[in-house]
Design an enzyme around this catalytic site. Structure first.
Site, mmCIF file in Angstrom:
data_model
loop_
_atom_site.group_PDB
_atom_site.id
_atom_site.type_symbol
_atom_site.label_atom_id
_atom_site.label_comp_id
_atom_site.label_asym_id
_atom_site.label_seq_id
_atom_site.Cartn_x
_atom_site.Cartn_y
_atom_site.Cartn_z
ATOM 1 N N TYR A 1 0.651 -1.432 0.090
ATOM 2 C CA TYR A 1 -0.036 0.161 0.140
ATOM 3 C C TYR A 1 1.180 1.150 -0.168
ATOM 4 O O TYR A 1 0.516 2.761 -0.068
ATOM 5 C CB TYR A 1 -1.125 0.146 1.016
ATOM 6 C CG TYR A 1 -2.168 -0.725 1.135
ATOM 7 C CD1 TYR A 1 -2.395 -1.897 0.875
ATOM 8 C CD2 TYR A 1 -3.254 0.056 1.421
ATOM 9 C CE1 TYR A 1 -3.094 -2.498 0.573
ATOM 10 C CE2 TYR A 1 -4.563 -0.506 1.060
ATOM 11 C CZ TYR A 1 -4.413 -2.104 0.758
ATOM 12 O OH TYR A 1 -5.817 -2.404 0.644
ATOM 13 N N LYS A 18 2.891 -14.813 1.995
ATOM 14 C CA LYS A 18 3.399 -16.109 0.716
ATOM 15 C C LYS A 18 5.092 -16.110 0.709
ATOM 16 O O LYS A 18 5.873 -15.086 -0.403
ATOM 17 C CB LYS A 18 3.468 -15.687 -0.752
ATOM 18 C CG LYS A 18 2.013 -15.462 -0.729
ATOM 19 C CD LYS A 18 0.964 -16.961 -1.579
ATOM 20 C CE LYS A 18 1.450 -16.855 -3.103
ATOM 21 N NZ LYS A 18 1.940 -18.569 -3.363
ATOM 22 N N ASP A 34 -2.401 -17.918 0.082
ATOM 23 C CA ASP A 34 -4.234 -18.527 -1.201
ATOM 24 C C ASP A 34 -4.486 -19.793 -0.162
ATOM 25 O O ASP A 34 -5.530 -19.964 -0.365
ATOM 26 C CB ASP A 34 -3.419 -19.546 -2.149
ATOM 27 C CG ASP A 34 -2.284 -20.078 -2.042
ATOM 28 O OD1 ASP A 34 -1.689 -19.856 -1.222
ATOM 29 O OD2 ASP A 34 -1.467 -20.454 -2.862
ATOM 30 N N ASP A 59 -5.957 -7.160 3.093
ATOM 31 C CA ASP A 59 -7.646 -6.527 2.679
ATOM 32 C C ASP A 59 -8.141 -7.515 2.374
ATOM 33 O O ASP A 59 -9.404 -7.438 2.592
ATOM 34 C CB ASP A 59 -6.950 -5.707 2.029
ATOM 35 C CG ASP A 59 -8.108 -4.717 1.083
ATOM 36 O OD1 ASP A 59 -9.070 -4.562 1.813
ATOM 37 O OD2 ASP A 59 -8.508 -4.821 0.229
ATOM 38 N N ASP A 105 -11.907 -9.684 3.740
ATOM 39 C CA ASP A 105 -13.193 -9.565 2.949
ATOM 40 C C ASP A 105 -14.215 -10.600 3.008
ATOM 41 O O ASP A 105 -15.180 -11.325 2.839
ATOM 42 C CB ASP A 105 -13.557 -9.235 1.525
ATOM 43 C CG ASP A 105 -13.598 -7.450 1.769
ATOM 44 O OD1 ASP A 105 -13.122 -6.510 2.465
ATOM 45 O OD2 ASP A 105 -13.873 -6.832 0.523
HETATM 46 C C1 IPM Z 1 -10.549 -1.832 4.138
HETATM 47 C C2 IPM Z 1 -11.095 -0.444 1.976
HETATM 48 C C3 IPM Z 1 -9.952 0.293 2.529
HETATM 49 C C4 IPM Z 1 -8.384 -0.826 2.298
HETATM 50 C C5 IPM Z 1 -10.098 1.014 0.500
HETATM 51 C C6 IPM Z 1 -10.746 1.891 1.103
HETATM 52 C C7 IPM Z 1 -8.598 1.885 0.364
HETATM 53 O O1 IPM Z 1 -10.883 -1.812 1.213
HETATM 54 O O2 IPM Z 1 -10.235 -1.112 4.800
HETATM 55 O O3 IPM Z 1 -10.420 -2.889 3.515
HETATM 56 O O4 IPM Z 1 -7.965 -1.217 1.084
HETATM 57 O O5 IPM Z 1 -8.011 -1.232 3.119
HETATM 58 MG MG MG Z 2 -11.289 -4.037 2.087
#
Ligand code: IPM
Ligand code: MG
Length: 367
Positions: free
Chosen positions: A142, A193, A225, A249, A253
């Site tokens: 990032y 990884k 993975d 990240d 999710d």
């Molecule tokens: C998260 C989001 C952020 C990230 C974005 C909005 C920059 O996806 O907090 O998970 O990638 O960290």
């Molecule tokens: Mg995210």
């Protein structure tokens, strides 16, 4: 009673709607004598671009720096799809994380019993799920330099992002994970990884070294993975899962969706503990700004309200108030209240503000 300085940054899309519910909860906590806040508000993301031409002003950053804690809604949306990369809405959030040194992102994925059927996985795989993802938040790809797109002699382009981790960055996030594991089931899985990336080799090596101070905690290394696969195959095998910024990240999710809805999960982003024993902290839902449903009253405020509960717990040591709020959410769900994202087919959803009201009713009832 101590009054804590709280900065509210509602942001974009559904951010302001879910933050409005948090403001109602804050009012209720105050009325019940459970917690008192001095509230400030500012802009971040697209709303700040519209007002000031950038996604986070220096004044807003200074306010964030001076606050005891920050609550953030969400940033981004199609309206700002074409703004320059440097001032896109997400840059405001990344600057807050980086400049305040919020390196430890805690993302719990908890499956509420009442919602086990809303998960894309079978009930028996997710019922009772309680994972804590510990995502490194201020390093890795990032922020690594160079980060650029250059033009080659033949006119085509070359894009570079750089994954960088130092020993110190890995050490401090590993400590956070092991310390948390001690208060939970005593198990840490570390995902990287190392079979492909030098940063993965170092990550594994440093996490293993830090583990030597935690003989009471078990450590398992897993390739990122494979970890993604295991999360949908048998998610309950994990307790604390520590990983880098990018893998965190993605994996968070995945973990979020196991619980039934992205609208359910809060997160905490914490800085280092200072000499006075306090640390900078920002709390935000894992979900995004959901521009497609913004302004309709469809959004689920539970992730935002859960973020306030995490704030009470981690920043202010108000564990009892946090427990009351968390259990108010659990009981509200058990009573059948559902926003659209978690509603069962054939039943009627309630609105964002009705969900907020229902949680406040349960809170008042229990307090
Ligand atoms: C998260 C989001 C952020 C990230 C974005 C909005 C920059 O996806 O907090 O998970 O990638 O960290
Ligand atoms: Mg995210």
């Amino acid at each position: 009673m101590t009054s804590y300085k709280l900065l509210l940054l509602p942001g974009d899309g559904i951010g302001p709607e879910v933050m409005a519910e948090v403001e109602k909860v804050i009012g209720a906590l105050d009325a019940l004598g459970l917690a008192r806040f001095e509230i400030e508000r500012d802009l971040v993301g697209g709303s700040a671009i519209d007002a000031h031409g950038k996604p986070l002003t220096d004044e807003a950053l200074a306010r964030a720096d001076a606050a005891d804690a920050i609550l953030l809604g969400a940033v981004g949306g199609p309206k700002w799809a074409d703004v320059a990369y440097e001032i896109r809405p997400e840059a405001g959030l990344l600057r807050l994380r980086k400049d305040l040194g919020l390196f430890a992102n805690l993302r719990p994925a908890i499956c509420y019993p009442a919602l086990a059927d809303a998960s894309a996985l079978k009930r028996e795989l997710v019922e009772g799920l309680d994972i804590m993802i510990v995502r490194e938040l201020t390093g890795g790809v990032y922020f690594g330099e160079p980060k650029e797109i250059t033009t080659l002699p033949d006119g085509s382009k070359r894009a570079v992002d750089t994954q960088v981790y130092t020993t110190a960055e890995i050490e401090r996030i590993a400590h956070v994970a092991f310390d948390l594991a001690r208060k939970r089931s005593g198990r840490v899985a570390s995902a990287e990884k190392h079979n492909v990336m030098k940063s993965g080799v170092l990550w594994k090596e440093v996490v293993t070294k830090v583990h030597a101070d935690y003989s009471d905690v078990t450590l398992e290394h897993v390739l990122a993975d494979n970890c993604a696969m295991q999360l949908v195959r048998r998610p309950k095998q994990y307790d604390v899962l520590v990983t880098d910024n990018l893998f965190g990240d993605v994996l968070s999710d995945v973990a979020a969706m196991l619980t039934g809805s992205l609208g359910m999960l809060p997160s905490a982003s914490l800085g280092a503990v200072d000499a006075k024993g306090s640390r900078k902290a920002l709390y935000e839902p894992v979900h995004g700004s959901a521009p497609d449903i913004a302004g309709k009253g469809y959004a689920n405020p539970i992730a935002m309200i859960g973020s306030l509960a995490m704030c009470l717990r981690y920043s202010f040591g108000l564990g009892e108030a946090a427990d009351l709020l968390d259990s108010a959410v659990t009981r509200t769900l058990a009573s059948g209240a559902r926003t659209r994202d978690i509603v069962a087919e054939g039943t009627t959803p309630i609105s964002t503000s009705e969900m907020g009201d229902a949680i406040i009713r349960e809170l008042k009832h229990a307090a």
